[in-house]
Write a protein that holds these residues in place. Structure first.
Motif, PDB file in Angstrom:
ATOM      1  N   VAL A  11     -49.137   4.180 -15.636  1.00 17.83           N
ATOM      2  CA  VAL A  11     -48.658   5.554 -15.675  1.00 17.83           C
ATOM      3  C   VAL A  11     -49.396   6.301 -16.777  1.00 17.83           C
ATOM      4  N   GLN A  12     -49.565   7.589 -16.587  1.00 21.18           N
ATOM      5  CA  GLN A  12     -50.227   8.408 -17.595  1.00 21.18           C
ATOM      6  C   GLN A  12     -49.273   8.713 -18.740  1.00 21.18           C
ATOM      7  N   PRO A  13     -49.797   8.985 -19.918  1.00 22.99           N
ATOM      8  CA  PRO A  13     -48.929   9.405 -21.036  1.00 22.99           C
ATOM      9  C   PRO A  13     -48.057  10.586 -20.616  1.00 22.99           C
ATOM     10  N   GLY A  14     -46.793  10.518 -21.007  1.00 25.96           N
ATOM     11  CA  GLY A  14     -45.835  11.540 -20.615  1.00 25.96           C
ATOM     12  C   GLY A  14     -45.111  11.232 -19.328  1.00 25.96           C
ATOM     13  N   GLY A  15     -45.549  10.216 -18.625  1.00 26.27           N
ATOM     14  CA  GLY A  15     -44.926   9.849 -17.364  1.00 26.27           C
ATOM     15  C   GLY A  15     -43.654   9.037 -17.538  1.00 26.27           C
ATOM     16  N   ALA A  16     -43.120   8.588 -16.405  1.00 24.94           N
ATOM     17  CA  ALA A  16     -41.850   7.862 -16.403  1.00 24.94           C
ATOM     18  C   ALA A  16     -41.915   6.657 -15.464  1.00 24.94           C
ATOM     19  N   LEU A  17     -41.131   5.657 -15.789  1.00 24.85           N
ATOM     20  CA  LEU A  17     -40.945   4.484 -14.940  1.00 24.85           C
ATOM     21  C   LEU A  17     -39.498   4.035 -15.058  1.00 24.85           C
ATOM     22  N   ARG A  18     -39.015   3.369 -14.013  1.00 22.75           N
ATOM     23  CA  ARG A  18     -37.695   2.758 -14.053  1.00 22.75           C
ATOM     24  C   ARG A  18     -37.838   1.270 -13.764  1.00 22.75           C
ATOM     25  N   LEU A  19     -37.482   0.470 -14.728  1.00 22.57           N
ATOM     26  CA  LEU A  19     -37.534  -0.974 -14.581  1.00 22.57           C
ATOM     27  C   LEU A  19     -36.189  -1.492 -14.098  1.00 22.57           C
ATOM     28  N   SER A  20     -36.234  -2.570 -13.320  1.00 29.39           N
ATOM     29  CA  SER A  20     -35.026  -3.230 -12.843  1.00 29.39           C
ATOM     30  C   SER A  20     -35.118  -4.713 -13.154  1.00 29.39           C
ATOM     31  N   CYS A  21     -33.957  -5.322 -13.359  1.00 30.07           N
ATOM     32  CA  CYS A  21     -33.895  -6.758 -13.581  1.00 30.07           C
ATOM     33  C   CYS A  21     -32.664  -7.296 -12.870  1.00 30.07           C
ATOM     34  N   VAL A  22     -32.888  -8.154 -11.895  1.00 29.86           N
ATOM     35  CA  VAL A  22     -31.794  -8.793 -11.172  1.00 29.86           C
ATOM     36  C   VAL A  22     -31.517 -10.141 -11.815  1.00 29.86           C
ATOM     37  N   LEU A  81     -33.896  -0.020 -16.955  1.00 30.45           N
ATOM     38  CA  LEU A  81     -34.426   0.682 -18.118  1.00 30.45           C
ATOM     39  C   LEU A  81     -35.210   1.883 -17.610  1.00 30.45           C
ATOM     40  N   GLN A  82     -34.650   3.058 -17.813  1.00 29.54           N
ATOM     41  CA  GLN A  82     -35.331   4.299 -17.476  1.00 29.54           C
ATOM     42  C   GLN A  82     -36.190   4.696 -18.667  1.00 29.54           C
ATOM     43  N   MET A  83     -37.469   4.817 -18.425  1.00 26.29           N
ATOM     44  CA  MET A  83     -38.405   5.117 -19.501  1.00 26.29           C
ATOM     45  C   MET A  83     -39.081   6.452 -19.207  1.00 26.29           C
ATOM     46  N   ASN A  84     -38.846   7.422 -20.068  1.00 22.13           N
ATOM     47  CA  ASN A  84     -39.424   8.752 -19.939  1.00 22.13           C
ATOM     48  C   ASN A  84     -40.373   9.019 -21.099  1.00 22.13           C
ATOM     49  N   SER A  85     -41.184  10.035 -20.944  1.00 24.23           N
ATOM     50  CA  SER A  85     -42.120  10.442 -21.995  1.00 24.23           C
ATOM     51  C   SER A  85     -42.888   9.256 -22.547  1.00 24.23           C
ATOM     52  N   LEU A  86     -43.434   8.469 -21.651  1.00 27.90           N
ATOM     53  CA  LEU A  86     -44.112   7.242 -22.062  1.00 27.90           C
ATOM     54  C   LEU A  86     -45.352   7.526 -22.898  1.00 27.90           C
ATOM     55  N   LYS A  87     -45.591   6.626 -23.836  1.00 29.55           N
ATOM     56  CA  LYS A  87     -46.719   6.731 -24.751  1.00 29.55           C
ATOM     57  C   LYS A  87     -47.613   5.499 -24.609  1.00 29.55           C
ATOM     58  N   PRO A  88     -48.867   5.598 -24.984  1.00 30.95           N
ATOM     59  CA  PRO A  88     -49.741   4.419 -24.902  1.00 30.95           C
ATOM     60  C   PRO A  88     -49.185   3.218 -25.664  1.00 30.95           C
ATOM     61  N   GLU A  89     -48.479   3.460 -26.743  1.00 30.53           N
ATOM     62  CA  GLU A  89     -47.921   2.349 -27.524  1.00 30.53           C
ATOM     63  C   GLU A  89     -46.742   1.674 -26.833  1.00 30.53           C
ATOM     64  N   ASP A  90     -46.290   2.200 -25.713  1.00 35.29           N
ATOM     65  CA  ASP A  90     -45.265   1.529 -24.913  1.00 35.29           C
ATOM     66  C   ASP A  90     -45.875   0.469 -24.004  1.00 35.29           C
ATOM     67  N   THR A  91     -47.183   0.391 -23.948  1.00 41.42           N
ATOM     68  CA  THR A  91     -47.844  -0.606 -23.115  1.00 41.42           C
ATOM     69  C   THR A  91     -47.459  -2.012 -23.549  1.00 41.42           C
ATOM     70  N   ALA A  92     -46.934  -2.782 -22.605  1.00 43.07           N
ATOM     71  CA  ALA A  92     -46.433  -4.126 -22.909  1.00 43.07           C
ATOM     72  C   ALA A  92     -45.948  -4.771 -21.612  1.00 43.07           C
ATOM     73  N   VAL A  93     -45.662  -6.051 -21.698  1.00 37.52           N
ATOM     74  CA  VAL A  93     -44.897  -6.723 -20.647  1.00 37.52           C
ATOM     75  C   VAL A  93     -43.426  -6.612 -21.038  1.00 37.52           C
ATOM     76  N   TYR A  94     -42.616  -6.148 -20.108  1.00 38.56           N
ATOM     77  CA  TYR A  94     -41.197  -5.936 -20.358  1.00 38.56           C
ATOM     78  C   TYR A  94     -40.371  -7.042 -19.691  1.00 38.56           C
ATOM     79  N   TYR A  95     -39.415  -7.560 -20.442  1.00 35.46           N
ATOM     80  CA  TYR A  95     -38.546  -8.635 -19.995  1.00 35.46           C
ATOM     81  C   TYR A  95     -37.087  -8.238 -20.215  1.00 35.46           C
ATOM     82  N   CYS A  96     -36.213  -8.726 -19.351  1.00 37.04           N
ATOM     83  CA  CYS A  96     -34.784  -8.588 -19.631  1.00 37.04           C
ATOM     84  C   CYS A  96     -34.253  -9.955 -20.043  1.00 37.04           C
ATOM     85  N   ASN A  97     -33.188  -9.932 -20.810  1.00 29.88           N
ATOM     86  CA  ASN A  97     -32.516 -11.159 -21.228  1.00 29.88           C
ATOM     87  C   ASN A  97     -31.277 -10.756 -22.006  1.00 29.88           C
TER      88      ASN A  97
END
Length: 116
Positions: A11-22, A81-97
Motif C-alpha cells: 500500500v502507498q503511504p497514507g493508505g489503509a489495510l484491514r488485517l484479520s486473524c482467525v 486490525l484496521q490500519m489507516n494513514s499508513l507510513k513506511p515505518e509500519d512495514t513489517a510482518v504482522y502477527y496476532c497472539n
C-alpha cells in the motif's frame, strides 16, 4: 492453538489495510488478544491489544495511536486490525497472539509493505 492471519499487502503511504486473524484451539472469548509486528532486522513488537470479550479496554503503542484500531468478533473467533494513514515505518510482518505472554504457537503472519 492455531492463528491464521490475512489481509496484508502493498500500500502507498497514507493508505489503509484491514488485517484479520482467525483463532482456534482455545476459548477465544476468554482471552485478551493482540497484534504484534516484526520489521526487517528488528524484534517482535506488541502494537495493539484488546481485552477478553472484545468490549473492554484497548492498548496501542504510541507509534500507532490514532491510526490503528483493534477489534474482535467472538462469534467468528476473529481479531481485526484496521490500519489507516499508513507510513513506511509500519512495514513489517504482522502477527496476532495473546498479549504478553503470547501462546507458544504463532501463525505465519501477514506481510504489510508501505511504499510508494
Amino acid at each position: 492453538v492455531q492463528l491464521v492471519e490475512s489481509g496484508g499487502g502493498l500500500v502507498q503511504p497514507g493508505g489503509a489495510l484491514r488485517l484479520s486473524c482467525v483463532a482456534s484451539g482455545f476459548t477465544f472469548r476468554f482471552f485478551p488478544m493482540g497484534w504484534y509486528r516484526q520489521a526487517p532486522g528488528k524484534g517482535r513488537e506488541l502494537v495493539a491489544t484488546i481485552a477478553a470479550g472484545g468490549g473492554g479496554a484497548t492498548y496501542y503503542v504510541d507509534s500507532v495511536k490514532g491510526r490503528f484500531t483493534i477489534s474482535s468478533d467472538n462469534v467468528k473467533n476473529t481479531v481485526y486490525l484496521q490500519m489507516n494513514s499508513l507510513k513506511p515505518e509500519d512495514t513489517a510482518v504482522y502477527y496476532c497472539n495473546r498479549p504478553l505472554p503470547p501462546f507458544g504457537s504463532w501463525g505465519q503472519g501477514t506481510q504489510v509493505t508501505v511504499s510508494s
